[in-house]
Design an enzyme around this catalytic site. Structure first.
Site, PDB file in Angstrom:
ATOM      1  CG  HIS A 156      33.005  58.586  43.615  1.00  0.00           C
ATOM      2  ND1 HIS A 156      34.170  59.138  43.134  1.00  0.00           N
ATOM      3  CD2 HIS A 156      32.289  59.625  44.128  1.00  0.00           C
ATOM      4  CE1 HIS A 156      34.172  60.438  43.362  1.00  0.00           C
ATOM      5  NE2 HIS A 156      33.027  60.763  43.951  1.00  0.00           N
ATOM      6  CB  SER A 277      28.062  29.474  30.195  1.00  0.00           C
ATOM      7  OG  SER A 277      29.144  28.590  30.380  1.00  0.00           O
ATOM      8  CE  LYS A 283      28.784  32.751  34.591  1.00  0.00           C
ATOM      9  NZ  LYS A 283      29.523  33.542  33.668  1.00  0.00           N
TER      10      LYS A 283
END
Ligand code: ARG
Length: 460
Positions: A156, A277, A283
Site C-alpha cells: 500500500h 526545468s 530541478k
C-alpha cells in the site's frame, strides 16, 4: 502509378483512392523480408521445374541488385507503387525483363504479405529478446552489488517489512525473465510458413511448400491456406507481450519516480539520464522514467487497435488487415527503445544505501520481527501482535523507533523481553532470518539461479 492489376480496369484510380489505399509509405519496412521471401520462392519454383534455372538466376541476381541499391541509397523506397510488393516486382522487371514477370507464379500478395509480416515479427522477437537479456544483465548487476543494501519493502506504499535492494530488483528480474520466455514461446508457435497459401486456396502449381519453409528457417508450412493468409494472431500475441513488458517497465519507472522524489531520495539519477526545468533552476527531473510510463499507453493502444480490427473479419484476406502494420511498428520501436533506456537508467543511477537503510529503520518495519521474538519465547502469535501493537503506539507517542525504546519500557508490556530483543529486530537479523525460498534472506540462492539463467541465455 505502377499497379499489378491494370488488366480488367478501364479507368485510372482516383488520386485520393490511391493515396488511401497505398501502403508503401509504411510497408517499405518489410523490404528486406519481401526480398528474402522472393529469393526462396524463386529457388523453389526452379527446383520444381515451374521456372528454368536460368530464370531463377536472373531473378535472384535482380533481387540481390535491388537489395544492394537500396542499402547503398541508390534506390529509394518511394514512388508511385501501391505497396512494397509492387515496388520490388516493378523494379525487378525493369532490370531483368520477362523473367521478372514470372516471379509471382503460384503466389499472391496475400500469402506474400503474410510471409513478410511473419518474417518481420520473427526478426523483431529475436531483437526484443536480446534487449531483454541485456536489461536482465543490468538488473543482475544491481542485485549482485546490493545483497546487503537494506531498504523498506512496501505494501500500500506504506513501509511494511525490511528487504534488500537486491531482493527488490530481483522481483523485476523475474518479471523481465518471464517476458523473455513469453517471446520464445510465441516464436515457437508462430514459426510456420504461410507462403504457398496463395490468395486463400493454395495454387494449381506443384509448389514444394516444405522446401520454401525450410529455406526461410521455418519449422514447416502452415496447415491451412485460409488460415495462412488471414490470421494475425501471432502479431497480437507479440503486441500483448510488448504490452506486458511495457507494464513492467512502467511499474519500475514509477518506482524510480518515487525514489527520486525529494521525500525519498533513494536514488540519484545521473545527469545524463535526467532533465532540468526552464524556470526552476533547482530541478532535476526523471523525464525518462515518466516517458516510459507514458508510452505504455500507446503500446496498449496498438494491441487494442489490432484486436478491434481483426474481430469482425470474415475469412480469408480482407484489406482491413493492412492496418496490422503502422501501430505494430510503432509499438515495437517504442518498446525496444524503452527497454534500452531502462537499462541505461539502471546502469547510470546511484542507489543511496544510507537513505534506504535509514528509511527502513523508521516506520516500524521490524514490528513483525518483534512479534516473532515473543512467539519464539512461547507467546501465541495473535497475543504477540497485540503486545507489539501497544509498544508501537507507545513509541509513536514518544517519537521513538523500536530500536531506541529502553528495555524497561518493553518489559512493561511483557516480561518475556530481554536484552537480546535489539539484535532480534536489527535490520540485518530481520532480513537474514527470512530464509524460506524466495525470501530476502535466501537472496544468494535466488541470484545463483539468476546467474545460471543468464549464462544459459549466452549459450543459446
Ligand atoms: N498491402 C497489403 C497488406 O498489407 C498487401 C496485400 C494486398 N493484397 C490484396 N489482395 N490487395 O495487407
Amino acid at each position: 502509378m505502377a499497379q499489378l492489376w491494370g488488366g480488367r480496369f478501364t479507368k485510372e484510380t482516383d488520386q485520393l483512392v490511391y493515396q488511401f489505399n497505398q501502403s508503401l509509405g509504411f510497408d517499405k519496412r518489410l523490404f528486406e523480408q519481401d526480398i528474402r521471401g522472393s529469393l526462396a520462392h524463386a529457388g523453389m519454383l526452379a527446383a520444381q521445374g515451374i521456372i528454368t534455372g536460368e530464370e531463377r538466376d536472373e531473378i535472384m541476381e535482380g533481387l540481390e541488385g535491388i537489395l544492394k541499391d537500396v542499402s547503398d541509397g541508390k534506390l529509394k523506397l518511394e514512388g508511385e507503387y501501391e505497396d512494397i510488393h509492387s515496388f520490388v516486382e516493378a523494379n525487378l522487371t525493369e532490370r531483368i525483363g520477362d523473367a521478372g514477370k514470372k516471379l509471382h507464379t503460384g503466389r499472391s500478395r496475400n500469402d506474400q504479405v503474410a510471409l513478410d509480416m511473419r518474417l518481420y515479427i520473427r526478426d523483431e522477437i529475436d531483437e526484443t529478446k536480446d534487449l531483454l537479456a541485456d536489461l536482465l544483465r543490468a538488473i543482475y548487476e544491481i542485485c549482485d552489488q546490493n545483497r546487503e543494501t537494506y531498504m523498506p519493502g512496501f505494501t500500500h506504499l506504506q513501509k511494511a517489512q525490511p528487504v534488500t535492494l537486491a531482493h527488490h530488483f530481483g522481483a523485476y528480474f523475474e518479471m523481465f525473465k518471464r517476458d523473455l520466455e513469453r517471446l520464445s514461446s510465441i516464436r515457437d508457435r508462430m514459426n510456420l510458413c504461410p507462403l504457398g497459401s496463395g490468395a486463400l486456396a493454395g495454387t494449381t502449381y506443384p509448389l514444394d511448400r516444405a522446401y520454401t519453409a525450410e529455406l526461410l528457417g521455418f519449422d514447416g508450412p502452415c496447415e491451412n491456406s485460409m488460415d495462412g493468409v488471414s490470421d494475425r494472431d501471432y502479431v497480437l500475441e507479440y503486441l500483448n507481450s510488448l504490452a506486458v513488458t511495457m507494464m513492467h517497465l512502467s511499474r519500475l519507472s514509477e518506482e524510480f519516480i518515487i525514489w527520486n522524489s525529494n521525500e525519498y531520495r533513494f536514488v540519484e539519477l545521473d545527469d545524463t539520464y535526467a532533465t532540468g526545468s526552464s524556470i526552476m533552476p533547482q530541478k532535476k527531473n526523471p523525464d525518462i522514467a515518466e516517458l516510459i510510463r507514458g508510452k505504455t499507453g500507446r503500446v496498449y493502444g496498438a494491441l487494442m487497435s489490432l484486436l478491434t480490427t481483426m474481430k469482425g473479419l470474415p475469412l480469408a484476406y480482407d484489406k482491413d488487415m493492412q492496418e496490422d502494420k503502422e501501430l505494430t511498428f510503432d509499438a515495437i520501436d517504442t518498446t525496444k527503445g524503452c527497454i534500452q533506456l531502462m537499462k541505461g537508467m539502471i546502469e547510470t543511477s546511484s542507489f543511496r544505501k544510507d537513505r534506504m537503510e535509514e528509511s527502513a529503520k523508521h516506520g516500524f518495519t521490524n514490528a513483525t520481527d518483534a512479534a516473532d521474538y515473543l512467539v519464539r519465547k512461547g507467546m501465541p502469535f495473535r497475543d504477540a501482535h497485540g503486545v507489539i501493537g501497544r509498544i508501537v503506539l507507545r513509541c509513536l507517542d514518544e517519537g521513538l523507533k523500536l530500536d531506541d525504546l529502553p528495555l524497561t519500557e518493553w518489559q512493561k508490556e511483557s516480561s518475556l523481553f530481554d536484552g537480546d530483543i535489539y539484535d532480534a529486530i536489527s535490520m540485518k537479523t530481520c532480513v537474514d532470518r527470512r530464509t524460506t525460498k524466495g525470501a530476502p534472506g535466501a537472496i544468494d540462492q535466488e541470484l545463483a539461479n539468476a546467474k545460471a539463467y543468464l549464462d544459459q541465455l549466452k549459450e543459446d
